[in-house]
Design an enzyme around this catalytic site. Structure first.
Site: not given
Ligand code: NAD
Length: 423
Positions: A113
């Site tokens: 990561k």
């Molecule tokens: P992103 O940046 O696209 O979206 C994050 C979202 O969370 C946004 O809507 C943001 O406004 C919101 N957010 C931020 N802080 C917040 C808070 N304190 N309370 C509520 N909402 C909040 O990110 P993403 O890629 O969608 O990732 C989200 C989660 O999924 C993370 O934990 C990430 O590690 C996990 N994840 C992502 C992927 C991927 O392919 N993008 C894969 C596996 C896991």
């Protein structure tokens, strides 16, 4: 007057929590303590300073991290996060979870990561590009298609991956498609990658519902976080007949017991708006959303949103961990005691890394697949991992998290023993 720094979402040290989970897996599955002592540490952690020219003429030195947890099963794989709360221990925890996730999915990858302590929302696109390119050159000896392959995470997207790909390729003197995944389609991205994480979450939810003889039809779902994972998860759930009763982003969200207009929210967010401005429901805070009345809660934002402080008040009977680490170990026990089934992160959000694997394979072969081919293979891999986890869950009478981690950690342990300890 100085303003206080916003409170971090990390209430406990995430790496300690990840290690605690590992110790419990070791006990539950009788894994040799000497192996657990190896697996609880990260193979390599690099911290770099990223001097970046800002629009106002100043130069800011951002701090960045790239951590490899384990490479016993193949090159390491994991996203890069841009967020003000990023810490070395958060990146280590996320790297460890990537090892288990890749292993559970049967992918030939270890876990890694990365992260940069910054607020991407407060930076211009050119500042982000300069920071990303400098970060890439600072970690250029750590990454590579056979070594460590980054991808998007919170605060990063396909553009970020394009800049990493271009910087790395410029330094090598030729295009290296396999160095990152989550690239734009025009430069070697995979069809279906953007939606893949949410699609995988949906497949897992559907698998549980099938076993219970029900479906998504009429199910009331609350989704926290409306970024890559949360927005597509809400969209797909509605397409399958569910009612999404609440959604949020970092500034809060909206609640409507009869259903939030997810398509309108999608369009509003794409236009740069925030969900708290949206009409068609009542305002809801992120704290309220965790305990809102619903059947399924999908945390799709950050870690540690369900803790021992609020776990008892959670109304949902099913939790789909779209985010990594949203439930602390103490909260896990409370939820289990209350009969709440948690579909753990390493299973429920693994769709992203599965299609990242497909993108890496397609890049190495320079041969690209059709979207329905990508989705069918994604379904096959996630469903197989779900079945293996479910069988272990029933067999061992443990939680889905312990079952998933158990399957995953044992595979990594086996690979480690088979390879032997060098020298
Ligand atoms: P992103 O940046 O696209 O979206 C994050 C979202 O969370 C946004 O809507 C943001 O406004 C919101 N957010 C931020 N802080 C917040 C808070 N304190 N309370 C509520 N909402 C909040 O990110 P993403 O890629 O969608 O990732 C989200 C989660 O999924 C993370 O934990 C990430 O590690 C996990 N994840 C992502 C992927 C991927 O392919 N993008 C894969 C596996 C896991």
């Amino acid at each position: 007057m100085a303003t206080a720094a916003p409170e971090s979402h990390l209430r406990e040290n995430p790496f300690r929590l990840a290690q605690q989970q590992l110790y419990k897996v070791g006990e539950t599955f009788g894994i040799d303590e000497r192996l657990i002592n190896v697996l609880r540490e990260c193979k390599k952690a690099v911290e770099v300073s990223i001097p970046t020219s800002m629009e106002d003429g100043s130069v800011r030195a951002f701090t960045g991290y790239r951590v490899t947890h384990n490479i016993a099963r193949g090159p390491s794989k994991g996203g890069i996060r841009y967020h003000p709360d990023v810490t070395a221990d958060e990146v280590k925890a996320l790297a460890m979870w990537m090892t288990w996730k890749c292993s559970l999915m049967g992918l030939p990858f270890g876990g890694a990561k990365g992260g940069v302590v910054c607020d991407p929302k407060a930076m211009t696109r050119s500042e982000l590009e300069r920071m990303t390119r400098r970060f890439t050159s600072e970690i250029i000896n750590e990454i590579g298609p056979e070594k460590d392959i980054p991808a998007p995470d919170v605060g990063t997207d396909a553009s970020t991956m394009a800049w990493i790909f271009d910087t790395y390729s410029m330094n090598k003197g030729h295009s290296v498609l396999g160095v990152v995944t989550g690239k734009p389609l025009t430069i070697g991205g995979s069809l279906g990658r953007v939606e893949a994480t949410a699609r995988g979450s949906l497949y897992c939810l559907q698998s549980v519902l099938e076993r219970r003889g029900t479906s998504l039809q009429g199910l009331r779902i609350a989704v926290q976080g409306f970024g890559n994972v949360g927005s597509y998860f809400a969209k797909f759930a509605v397409e399958e007949g569910a009612t999404v009763v609440a959604i949020s982003d970092s500034g809060g969200g909206i609640h409507n017991g009869n259903g939030v207009d997810v398509a309108a929210a999608f369009a509003h967010k794409r236009g740069g708006g925030s969900l708290s401005e949206l009409k068609g429901g009542d305002a809801i805070t992120n704290e309220e959303l965790v305990v809102v009345d619903c059947d399924v809660f999908a945390p799709c934002a950050l870690e540690q949103v369900i803790t021992e402080a609020n776990a008892d008040q959670v109304k949902a009977k099913l939790i789909v961990e779209g985010a990594n680490g949203p439930v602390t170990p103490a909260a896990d026990e409370i939820l289990e005691g209350n009969g709440v089934l948690v579909l753990p992160d390493v299973l429920a959000n693994a769709g992203g890394v599965v299609v990242s694997y497909f993108e890496w394979v397609q890049g190495l072969q320079e041969y690209f697949w059709k979207e329905d081919e990508v989705n069918a293979r994604l379904n096959e891999i996630v469903t197989r991992a779900f079945d293996e986890t479910w069988a272990t869950y029933e067999d061992r009478k443990t939680s889905m998290r312990m079952a998933a981690y158990g399957v995953a950690v044992q595979r990594v342990a086996e690979a480690t023993v088979t390879r032997g300890l060098y020298p």
